[in-house]
Design a protein around this motif. Sequence first.
Motif, PDB file in Angstrom:
ATOM      1  N   GLY A  62      83.166  29.643   9.877  1.00 42.18           N
ATOM      2  CA  GLY A  62      84.104  28.558   9.584  1.00 42.18           C
ATOM      3  C   GLY A  62      84.637  27.876  10.825  1.00 42.18           C
ATOM      4  O   GLY A  62      85.805  27.491  10.864  1.00 42.18           O
ATOM      5  N   GLY A  63      83.788  27.738  11.832  1.00 40.32           N
ATOM      6  CA  GLY A  63      84.237  27.083  13.052  1.00 40.32           C
ATOM      7  C   GLY A  63      85.117  27.946  13.931  1.00 40.32           C
ATOM      8  O   GLY A  63      85.680  27.455  14.900  1.00 40.32           O
ATOM      9  N   GLN A  64      85.240  29.221  13.622  1.00 43.89           N
ATOM     10  CA  GLN A  64      86.064  30.131  14.416  1.00 43.89           C
ATOM     11  C   GLN A  64      85.199  31.275  14.931  1.00 43.89           C
ATOM     12  O   GLN A  64      84.246  31.698  14.277  1.00 43.89           O
ATOM     13  CB  GLN A  64      87.214  30.695  13.591  1.00 43.89           C
ATOM     14  N   GLU A  65      85.551  31.752  16.093  1.00 44.47           N
ATOM     15  CA  GLU A  65      84.870  32.913  16.674  1.00 44.47           C
ATOM     16  C   GLU A  65      85.697  34.152  16.377  1.00 44.47           C
ATOM     17  O   GLU A  65      86.852  34.240  16.766  1.00 44.47           O
ATOM     18  CB  GLU A  65      84.693  32.729  18.175  1.00 44.47           C
ATOM     19  N   ILE A  66      85.099  35.079  15.646  1.00 39.61           N
ATOM     20  CA  ILE A  66      85.809  36.284  15.206  1.00 39.61           C
ATOM     21  C   ILE A  66      85.194  37.491  15.901  1.00 39.61           C
ATOM     22  O   ILE A  66      83.967  37.669  15.898  1.00 39.61           O
ATOM     23  CB  ILE A  66      85.718  36.450  13.676  1.00 39.61           C
ATOM     24  N   VAL A  67      86.043  38.291  16.490  1.00 42.58           N
ATOM     25  CA  VAL A  67      85.600  39.498  17.200  1.00 42.58           C
ATOM     26  C   VAL A  67      86.102  40.703  16.441  1.00 42.58           C
ATOM     27  O   VAL A  67      87.290  40.799  16.121  1.00 42.58           O
ATOM     28  CB  VAL A  67      86.120  39.524  18.653  1.00 42.58           C
ATOM     29  N   THR A  68      85.224  41.586  16.117  1.00 40.85           N
ATOM     30  CA  THR A  68      85.595  42.826  15.436  1.00 40.85           C
ATOM     31  C   THR A  68      84.833  43.969  16.083  1.00 40.85           C
ATOM     32  O   THR A  68      84.298  43.838  17.189  1.00 40.85           O
ATOM     33  CB  THR A  68      85.314  42.740  13.920  1.00 40.85           C
ATOM     34  N   GLY A  69      84.746  45.035  15.468  1.00 44.76           N
ATOM     35  CA  GLY A  69      84.031  46.210  15.955  1.00 44.76           C
ATOM     36  C   GLY A  69      83.970  47.219  14.832  1.00 44.76           C
ATOM     37  O   GLY A  69      84.359  46.949  13.697  1.00 44.76           O
ATOM     38  N   THR A  70      83.499  48.381  15.142  1.00 46.58           N
ATOM     39  CA  THR A  70      83.395  49.403  14.110  1.00 46.58           C
ATOM     40  C   THR A  70      83.629  50.777  14.694  1.00 46.58           C
ATOM     41  O   THR A  70      83.302  51.038  15.855  1.00 46.58           O
ATOM     42  CB  THR A  70      82.022  49.353  13.417  1.00 46.58           C
ATOM     43  N   SER A  71      84.197  51.625  13.892  1.00 45.09           N
ATOM     44  CA  SER A  71      84.313  53.054  14.203  1.00 45.09           C
ATOM     45  C   SER A  71      83.390  53.788  13.249  1.00 45.09           C
ATOM     46  O   SER A  71      83.363  53.496  12.046  1.00 45.09           O
ATOM     47  CB  SER A  71      85.755  53.536  14.024  1.00 45.09           C
ATOM     48  N   ILE A  72      82.612  54.726  13.774  1.00 48.55           N
ATOM     49  CA  ILE A  72      81.532  55.346  12.999  1.00 48.55           C
ATOM     50  C   ILE A  72      81.718  56.856  13.003  1.00 48.55           C
ATOM     51  O   ILE A  72      81.965  57.470  14.045  1.00 48.55           O
ATOM     52  CB  ILE A  72      80.151  54.983  13.578  1.00 48.55           C
ATOM     53  N   GLY A  73      81.598  57.424  11.810  1.00 49.90           N
ATOM     54  CA  GLY A  73      81.582  58.870  11.669  1.00 49.90           C
ATOM     55  C   GLY A  73      80.207  59.326  11.229  1.00 49.90           C
ATOM     56  O   GLY A  73      79.583  58.728  10.363  1.00 49.90           O
ATOM     57  N   ILE A  74      79.705  60.392  11.829  1.00 50.38           N
ATOM     58  CA  ILE A  74      78.358  60.893  11.559  1.00 50.38           C
ATOM     59  C   ILE A  74      78.475  62.302  11.006  1.00 50.38           C
ATOM     60  O   ILE A  74      79.166  63.157  11.571  1.00 50.38           O
ATOM     61  CB  ILE A  74      77.487  60.895  12.834  1.00 50.38           C
ATOM     62  N   ALA A  75      77.785  62.565   9.882  1.00 52.61           N
ATOM     63  CA  ALA A  75      77.768  63.909   9.289  1.00 52.61           C
ATOM     64  C   ALA A  75      76.344  64.214   8.847  1.00 52.61           C
ATOM     65  O   ALA A  75      75.725  63.429   8.141  1.00 52.61           O
ATOM     66  CB  ALA A  75      78.721  63.998   8.104  1.00 52.61           C
ATOM     67  N   ALA A  76      75.835  65.357   9.294  1.00 52.07           N
ATOM     68  CA  ALA A  76      74.484  65.789   8.930  1.00 52.07           C
ATOM     69  C   ALA A  76      74.520  66.479   7.579  1.00 52.07           C
ATOM     70  O   ALA A  76      75.372  67.328   7.310  1.00 52.07           O
ATOM     71  CB  ALA A  76      73.919  66.724   9.992  1.00 52.07           C
TER      72      ALA A  76
END
Length: 963
Positions: free
Chosen positions: A639-653
């Motif tokens: 929408g004409g805007q620059e959005i910065v995000t990220g992610t936190s990840i959990g891993i389980a076998a």
Amino acid sequence: MTRSNPIPRTAGRRPAKALGLRGRLTAVMLLAIAPLLGGILGIGYLAGDRLEANAAQDLADEAGQCARAAGRWEATVLRALRHVQDMPAARAAAVEPIPARAALANLGDLYERSLRLHLTGVDGRVIARSDGAQLQSYADRDWFRRALAGADPVRQTIAVSRTFGTPTVTFAGPVRDDAGRTVAVAAASMQLRTLAATVQCDRIGRTGYAFLVDEAGHLLAHPDPEKLTTLILLADYPPVSRWRRAATAASGGAFRFADPDGTRWLSHAVPVGNGWVAIAVRQEAEVAGLARATVLGAGGVAGAGVLAAAGLTFLAVGRWVRPVRALTAAAERLSLGQWGSTVPTSAVPAEQADELGVLAGAFNRMSSELADAHDRLCRRAEDAEQRYRDIVTHAPIGIYQTSADGRYLKANARLARIYGYETPERLVHGLTDIAGQLYVDSGARDEFRRLIDRDGAVADFQVRIRRLDGQVRWISEDARAVRSPDGTLLYYEGTVQDVTERLQAEERLRHDAGHDGLTGLLNRAAFEGRVAGCLRRAADRPFTVLFLDLDRFKLINDSLGHAVGDRLLVEVAARVAACLPDTSTAVAAGATGGPPARMLGRLGGDEFAVLLEGPGATDDAVAVADRVRDALTRPFAIGGQEIVTGTSIGIAAGHAGYASPKDLLRDADAAMYRAKAEGRGRYAVFDTTMHEAAVRRLRLEADLRRAAERGELFLAYQPVVSLENRRVAGFEALLRWQHPTEGLLMPGEFIPVAEDAGLIVPIGQWVIREACRQVRRWRDARPSLPAFAVAVNLSRRQFRDPGLVALVADALAETGVEPAALKLEITESVVMADGRGTDDALRTLAAIRDLGVGLYMDDFGTGYSSLSCLHRFPIEGLKVDRAFVANMSGRRDYAAVIHAIVSLAHNLGMRVVAEGLETLDQVAMLQALDCDYGQGYHFARPLDPEAAIAVLLDGPSSQPLAA
């Protein structure tokens, strides 16, 4: 056709009269029926006497019917209530309200729309409603409090609904989790008008009716719906108590009573079984009038019947046997289908031209009319057959007859179009082998014959067919075998419908049921199903689950709108999918080999999950996590805007030790929270300590919900000392939790739990009220105390609470504490979170200051840069963070920062409080920097109320105050 007429009289001779015989037969009949007439009249009188008893029985039947209907209705409501209580989504509704609302809406479709289902949190706020109405709070409702405290469903005394403004009856019961704790309250309610329509209390006769009352005397159901628009209480109506006693008496529920105006009534009461009573009433005058009418009517009917019987007998007697035989013969011919058969005129003697002659003429006319009617019926039958052929020809479904060997005998136009033929005739001539020419699977014809031979018919037999043009379609057949009387199979007949579009729609529905509507990914249920399959193969095929949660998504959603948030989720899904090679690959159930499976799902909100299965899945998890993390750190252009995000990840076998997919996702979720706690934008691999921490956190959350009412929370008071004269100027109220099993807990251990659980606002409200109450207790105990103030910290959520200003005003008014004795501390991040001093934040601060309550900015210098707008805030002081105080002795730049803060504050007319003072050198340096106040262990640790007032009374001191 010639109709016979009565034979004309012979000239000069009068026909023989049958009056003598007719008179004698009449006299004999009257003598014979006289006793019968007397008996009928006697029966009429007896019937009149029994009418009142029957009327009483009718009242009992109506009351019983009303009671049974009310009982069935209550059973339905309780069943609906149990369904809500048993829903897994209901047990997790406080944490995940959206699945609970969807499940409740689906469950509401199974029951009457008039039955409203609610799911309420333990704080009384509505989580979900089946009718989708605006949410509200039921904390003040009696049924909510009783259901929260009890184990069984409860029913509320009839009350006026907030939603509709009309009387409503409500059933409620607790929703418990696996540990037996009450996590929500389920409720089902219905308006009395709808209840009355369901129970169907009817009117009885002209004056009678049935109605329903509850144990308090409220009118629940009545034939007149206008009486149910307001609460009607019949508790003071004298017959109500008698009805209740009569309903439970061993002698039955019938009795008589009189209205205040003198009208006499019959009544019958029947208990419903839950305290309600169904009652039927009818005026005695109406029943007595019916009894009199019955007696008179019985006499009249009896007399008329006897006279009619005498007349018919008189007409039935013929003069001679011969005319009767002629009439009988004509009737027999007519019965054999010889339409138009008549009685010849020669069979009726001229001297007997009486009723028999009339009867013969009537018979002849009737025979002629029957012949005409037969002709008309034949024509109608032909018309009906033609209409039937037209219906079959133009029917919207295919209709056919086939032989046992698979040839079409008959077909209509619709069937021809379904199979691709122009006409039914071409279908019959061209389609001679159903198994080979029509069915895609020729073996399906054998299954069709097997089913029809076993059951005599088949219903909804779905099979793929190949049209004449080669197109493959799905059809549904309903057919039966037609057999001769000796059991020989003649043919099959049935109907055919093209169900291709319906099956495609069902397939789309099945797809939609397992996929997220926004991103098209697997939804939670489908993803858990895939994980369940992996768990069954875990011994032979390793797999790993990655749990992704977007960072700062709520802020993006709240600030830029849900539309932007949805577009962000779609693009996030695309980027994550691009990080997973062979995303569409799936492993068949039970397979132990094959390529690795990569599955991506959206679990809800901003939570995604990745399933990696196959050789190397565990090793690939970290690599996939790195790729996903790098991909999501790149800005999104929406929408004409620059959005910065990220992610936190959990891993389980995954491994065979997991009992269910939910347990594995729970552990991956716990690992994700560990990654988020370590600074966001990270990943963490699950270990058992994370689960233990999560369990402890959940236990603390459950205990924290009742900590205040159990008296486990308390405030400790740390003195704030004037660095100029060493007098105690006030205290900072610090929250502590005396846990029953874990001992004393500091705020850092439970405040994050309170924020995640949504408890921080009520706890903060309790702190403000308790601080004001403690000031009041100090003032009452020592009226001569010098002026002082108590400071209370505000959290971000509490500062954004619309009721904050009213809460502070109420706390001051309730305790009578002067506003200057209360200070509120807020951090820079709280004020600057939505921008550089938003208008909403400024309005809140101004409203608090208008109350006369002082405002301090806590941890100044460590958060946002608020120097440019500091002058706009209506605050009276700044609190220097302890990090500057702790390091100012060894680093001159920290001392310079403190000097700058003090100078800035004094130039703006503000005071400065330094936190964390622990040494005399720090006190001396702050005095040299012209700091106003100090707070820390050098003066005193946080104190209980008795020790705090003692320190306040000690006055100036040149020595550090005892800890």
